[in-house]
Design a protein around this motif. Structure first.
Motif, PDB file in Angstrom:
ATOM      1  N   ARG A  92      10.836   0.543   8.508  1.00  0.00           N
ATOM      2  CA  ARG A  92      11.175   1.528   7.478  1.00  0.00           C
ATOM      3  C   ARG A  92       9.948   1.810   6.607  1.00  0.00           C
ATOM      4  NH1 ARG A  92      16.599   1.926   6.387  1.00  0.00           N
ATOM      5  NH2 ARG A  92      15.873   3.813   5.314  1.00  0.00           N
ATOM      6  N   LEU A  93       9.983   2.948   5.923  1.00  0.00           N
ATOM      7  CA  LEU A  93       8.912   3.262   4.962  1.00  0.00           C
ATOM      8  C   LEU A  93       9.388   2.786   3.591  1.00  0.00           C
ATOM      9  CD1 LEU A  93       7.900   6.888   6.053  1.00  0.00           C
ATOM     10  CD2 LEU A  93       6.831   4.713   6.674  1.00  0.00           C
ATOM     11  N   SER A  94       8.611   1.888   2.994  1.00  0.00           N
ATOM     12  CA  SER A  94       9.068   1.301   1.726  1.00  0.00           C
ATOM     13  C   SER A  94       9.069   2.318   0.591  1.00  0.00           C
ATOM     14  CB  SER A  94       8.197   0.102   1.367  1.00  0.00           C
ATOM     15  OG  SER A  94       6.871   0.513   1.139  1.00  0.00           O
ATOM     16  N   CYS A  95       8.365   3.446   0.786  1.00  0.00           N
ATOM     17  CA  CYS A  95       8.344   4.463  -0.264  1.00  0.00           C
ATOM     18  C   CYS A  95       9.564   5.380  -0.184  1.00  0.00           C
ATOM     19  CB  CYS A  95       7.063   5.290  -0.174  1.00  0.00           C
ATOM     20  SG  CYS A  95       6.968   6.288   1.323  1.00  0.00           S
ATOM     21  N   ARG A  96      10.373   5.235   0.870  1.00  0.00           N
ATOM     22  CA  ARG A  96      11.550   6.112   1.028  1.00  0.00           C
ATOM     23  C   ARG A  96      12.863   5.324   1.015  1.00  0.00           C
ATOM     24  NH1 ARG A  96       9.871  11.143   0.197  1.00  0.00           N
ATOM     25  NH2 ARG A  96      11.965  11.696   0.875  1.00  0.00           N
ATOM     26  N   CYS A 133       1.433   8.745   5.520  1.00  0.00           N
ATOM     27  CA  CYS A 133       0.438   7.770   5.970  1.00  0.00           C
ATOM     28  C   CYS A 133       1.045   6.655   6.822  1.00  0.00           C
ATOM     29  CB  CYS A 133      -0.283   7.167   4.771  1.00  0.00           C
ATOM     30  SG  CYS A 133       0.789   6.135   3.764  1.00  0.00           S
ATOM     31  N   GLY A 134       2.292   6.342   6.606  1.00  0.00           N
ATOM     32  CA  GLY A 134       2.951   5.283   7.378  1.00  0.00           C
ATOM     33  C   GLY A 134       2.413   3.896   7.077  1.00  0.00           C
ATOM     34  N   GLN A 135       1.607   3.747   6.033  1.00  0.00           N
ATOM     35  CA  GLN A 135       0.998   2.433   5.784  1.00  0.00           C
ATOM     36  C   GLN A 135       1.844   1.545   4.880  1.00  0.00           C
ATOM     37  OE1 GLN A 135      -3.143   2.613   4.823  1.00  0.00           O
ATOM     38  NE2 GLN A 135      -3.529   4.083   6.444  1.00  0.00           N
ATOM     39  N   GLN A 143       0.839  -1.204   0.000  1.00  0.00           N
ATOM     40  CA  GLN A 143       0.000   0.000   0.000  1.00  0.00           C
ATOM     41  C   GLN A 143       0.873   1.252   0.000  1.00  0.00           C
ATOM     42  OE1 GLN A 143      -3.341   0.331   2.587  1.00  0.00           O
ATOM     43  NE2 GLN A 143      -2.813  -1.639   3.486  1.00  0.00           N
ATOM     44  N   THR A 144       0.443   2.256  -0.763  1.00  0.00           N
ATOM     45  CA  THR A 144       1.136   3.552  -0.711  1.00  0.00           C
ATOM     46  C   THR A 144       0.083   4.659  -0.768  1.00  0.00           C
ATOM     47  OG1 THR A 144       1.431   3.450  -3.118  1.00  0.00           O
ATOM     48  CG2 THR A 144       3.294   2.762  -1.776  1.00  0.00           C
ATOM     49  N   PRO A 145      -0.819   4.706   0.220  1.00  0.00           N
ATOM     50  CA  PRO A 145      -1.967   5.623   0.108  1.00  0.00           C
ATOM     51  C   PRO A 145      -1.590   7.093  -0.051  1.00  0.00           C
ATOM     52  CG  PRO A 145      -2.198   4.207   2.038  1.00  0.00           C
ATOM     53  CD  PRO A 145      -0.851   3.938   1.455  1.00  0.00           C
ATOM     54  N   CYS A 146      -0.451   7.530   0.522  1.00  0.00           N
ATOM     55  CA  CYS A 146      -0.143   8.962   0.412  1.00  0.00           C
ATOM     56  C   CYS A 146       0.788   9.245  -0.754  1.00  0.00           C
ATOM     57  CB  CYS A 146       0.417   9.510   1.714  1.00  0.00           C
ATOM     58  SG  CYS A 146       2.135   9.059   2.008  1.00  0.00           S
ATOM     59  N   GLY A 147       1.053   8.233  -1.565  1.00  0.00           N
ATOM     60  CA  GLY A 147       1.860   8.465  -2.758  1.00  0.00           C
ATOM     61  C   GLY A 147       3.328   8.701  -2.446  1.00  0.00           C
ATOM     62  N   GLY A 148       3.814   8.152  -1.334  1.00  0.00           N
ATOM     63  CA  GLY A 148       5.245   8.254  -1.035  1.00  0.00           C
ATOM     64  C   GLY A 148       5.639   9.547  -0.362  1.00  0.00           C
ATOM     65  N   LYS A 149       4.671  10.239   0.227  1.00  0.00           N
ATOM     66  CA  LYS A 149       5.018  11.501   0.889  1.00  0.00           C
ATOM     67  C   LYS A 149       5.437  11.287   2.342  1.00  0.00           C
ATOM     68  CE  LYS A 149       2.344  14.528  -1.985  1.00  0.00           C
ATOM     69  NZ  LYS A 149       0.970  14.810  -2.337  1.00  0.00           N
TER      70      LYS A 149
HETATM   71  S1  FES Z   1       3.281   5.689   1.038  1.00  0.00           S
HETATM   72 FE1  FES Z   1       2.632   6.878   2.693  1.00  0.00          FE
HETATM   73  S2  FES Z   1       4.356   6.793   4.001  1.00  0.00           S
HETATM   74 FE2  FES Z   1       4.949   5.601   2.346  1.00  0.00          FE
END
Ligand code: FES
Length: 616
Positions: A78-82, A45-47, A36-42
């Motif tokens: 860790r956040l997978s989007c970062r 959301c921490g999800q 899941q990346t609900p906030c688009g990698g910002k």
């Molecule tokens: S997608 Fe929301 S924190 Fe990574």
């Protein structure tokens, strides 16, 4: 694979070999694990959390440091989007970070809506009648319900029973109202909770969610294939059936109501709720499905200029429609936008908060008809595009629905390709997500070129032997072997033919051309998009890397391509849980600018261009 880094994902043990500095979310997608990346990698959301040990990832950046607690960071969260992969690593993915069909219902969009239902349950303690208080029974109840219900009405059959029920309860009844209508009254403890049902009538699948109205929580779900599929996979064949068969419309109407009753019963069974305690049903579906459910003739919906009977929200009696919930219950059908853009699209726009997005955002609900929605930052545009049934696995040599044994994921390996099947069963076919993956990998491997043409014998001779040996046949029957006889659960290999590739090209071209028309209409370029939301079961399961690779969706960083689950169904849940969301849905349907693709002179040209398999 030289220079690639091994990343293993637990608990399933999926593996990907990736370039240095690949984001964890992208590596997971390559391994077939969608996060899941609900906030688009910002980082808001921490999800998209994962857990790792060792030093295979870049150190936490400032976004991770500010959004994760020190304790989490110490545990390797860790956040997978970062986080990016810089060395061999093992990463554990918590269940909550994975995408599931009901992700959107489980993780917050709906939970974030304060419950404000149209159905109210009230435990009353009424003063008993006396010579000094000779108010009528209904007026006494109305007063007990509060000032907001001064004009309370009740059906005649309930009024006939009212005196006894009131006195049996010793003037301490439980009352249920829908809007300002009294619909039920029973003794204390008689109605422990009031429930509603949200129903998404899809062309292929019908889904129901039981909602506890006081909290707005989904407590049970049910789903089943739409039995109208027996009369044709797509909307047009259903309309033809209604037109050309004696009692065709009535048959389709009865099938629709029947399957809605079945999924409501299943959802109620799961939640241990009596359908008698379900007082309201909200419904979304494409315009034709909604017409058939209501028994309205969709004849003019399917023919130019595509006029529906009604586009406003409709409130009808459940009993009159034959929907088996509380006999005084109501059915609320959300508004549609146009003949080919239905209440399901309104549901997606509502639940994804598309119109409240900060920047240009695209939402796509991919099915036999693809609905494309674009919020430019100022305008909301919608269109419907005929993708055909390839994404459902239809008209594909070994195509099948997403069921046990379907190849749903194909990845490149050091010496060729490997696939995964649903339920880890022997491969018996290929579903839409597998088809998308297979074509993307065939492009990567040079088995097909961007025009979709499969290599000839001379071209095949240039490929690694393990790949070349999988290519055989001539012309439209030239094919690539995905599963050999040994790997297949059938008596034959599972193959992808040149014709299958063409079918996918048509489907993908239709969706992408719709996207390009909406972008052109607003003067935006694909690169201007901040996020792409993929709705529906198919959108949730497709591999985003493959979707970008074949050019189905514009090329954005993976974390900005977000699967949002059954967003249409979530919209129906929100409209059930909150009357303000219901009003918002009506405003969205009115504000949406419908772009009729068949009237656009540039559509055919864009369609030809977007049939090419190229990302961008
Ligand atoms: S997608 Fe929301 S924190 Fe990574």
């Amino acid at each position: 694979m030289t220079g690639k880094i091994r990343a293993e994902f637990g608990p399933g043990g999926e593996v990907a070999f990736v370039d240095p500095e690949t984001l964890v979310v992208e590596a997971a997608a390559l391994a077939g694990v969608e996060l899941q990346t609900p906030c688009g990698g910002k980082g808001k959301c921490g999800q998209c959390r994962v857990v790792t040990a060792g030093d295979g990832l870049t150190p936490p950046d400032e976004v991770e440091v500010s959004s994760l607690s020190e304790e989490d960071l110490a545990k390797g969260v860790r956040l997978s989007c970062r986080a990016r992969i810089v060395g061999p690593t093992q990463i554990t993915i918590p269940a909550g970070s994975r995408i599931t069909t009901s992700t959107i219902l489980e993780t917050g969009l709906v939970d974030g809506v304060p419950a404000q239902p149209n159905v109210r349950r009230a435990e009353l303690a009424l003063p008993k009648p006396a010579l000094g208080d000779q108010r009528a029974d209904l007026r006494r109840i109305t007063a007990g319900l509060g000032a907001g219900l001064a004009g309370c009405e009740a059906d005649l059959d309930l009024l006939r029973e009212l005196p006894e029920r009131l006195r049996e309860s010793d003037f301490a009844p439980v009352a249920v109202t829908i809007g300002n209508r009294l619909v039920d009254i029973r003794g204390a403890g008689g109605i422990p909770q009031a429930y509603g049902c949200a129903v998404d009538i899809g062309t292929t699948t019908v889904v129901a969610y039981v909602v506890e109205l006081e909290s707005g929580h989904v407590v049970g779900t049910g789903s089943a294939p739409n039995p109208q599929g027996a009369h044709g996979a797509d909307v047009v064949s259903r309309v033809e059936f209604a037109d050309q068969t004696a009692d065709g419309l009535q048959t389709l109407h009865e099938e629709s109501v029947g399957i809605v009753n079945r999924v409501i019963a299943e959802a109620c069974g799961e939640a241990d709720v009596s359908p008698r305690d379900v007082y309201e049903v909200t419904v979304v579906g494409n315009t034709c499905m909604a017409h058939l459910f209501l028994g309205l003739n969709p004849h003019y919906v399917a023919r130019a200029p595509y006029i529906p009977v009604v586009d406003q929200p409709l409130r009808v009696s459940a009993a009159e429609l034959g929907v088996r919930v509380n006999p005084r219950g109501e059915v609320y059908v959300l508004p549609n936008v146009a003949g080919w853009v239905g209440a399901d699209t309104v549901g997606v726009v509502l639940s994804t908060r598309l119109r409240e997005s900060e920047g240009p955002t695209l939402a796509i609900d991919i099915g036999t008809n693809g609905e494309v929605m674009l919020w430019s930052g100022e305008r909301l545009l919608v269109c419907s595009t005929a993708a055909g049934p390839a994404f459902e696995g239809a008209q594909i040599r070994h195509g099948m629905r997403a069921a046990a044994g379907a190849i749903d994921h194909v990845r490149a390996t050091e010496d060729g390709i490997a696939f995964r099947t649903i339920g880890n069963q022997p491969a018996v076919g290929i579903c839409g997500s597998g088809l998308l993956d297979a074509v993307a990998r065939m492009l990567d491997l040079g088995v097909i070129n961007p025009t979709g043409l499969m290599v000839d014998e001379a071209g095949a001779a240039q490929l690694p032997p393990a790949i070349a040996s999988r290519i055989a046949g001539k012309d439209q029957d030239r094919h690539f072997v995905l599963a050999t006889v040994r790997e297949s659960g059938l008596d034959e290999p599972i193959i992808l033919t040149q014709r299958d590739v063409r079918q996918l090209q048509l489907a993908k071209g239709a969706i992408r051309a719709g996207i390009e028309v909406l972008l052109a209409e607003t003067g935006l370029r694909p690169a201007d998009l901040e996020r792409i939301l993929l709705a529906g079961a198919f959108g949730s399961y497709i591999d985003r890397v493959s979707a970008v690779r074949i050019g189905l969706v514009p090329s954005l960083p993976l974390a900005q391509i977000i699967a949002v689950g059954n967003a249409a169904g979530a919209g129906a849940v929100m409209a059930l849980a909150s009357t303000s969301e219901r009003e918002k849905a009506t405003q969205l349907a009115e504000a949406a600018n419908h772009v009729e693709l068949s009237s656009r002179p540039d559509f055919q040209m864009l369609f030809m261009e977007t049939m090419l398999f190229q990302s961008g």
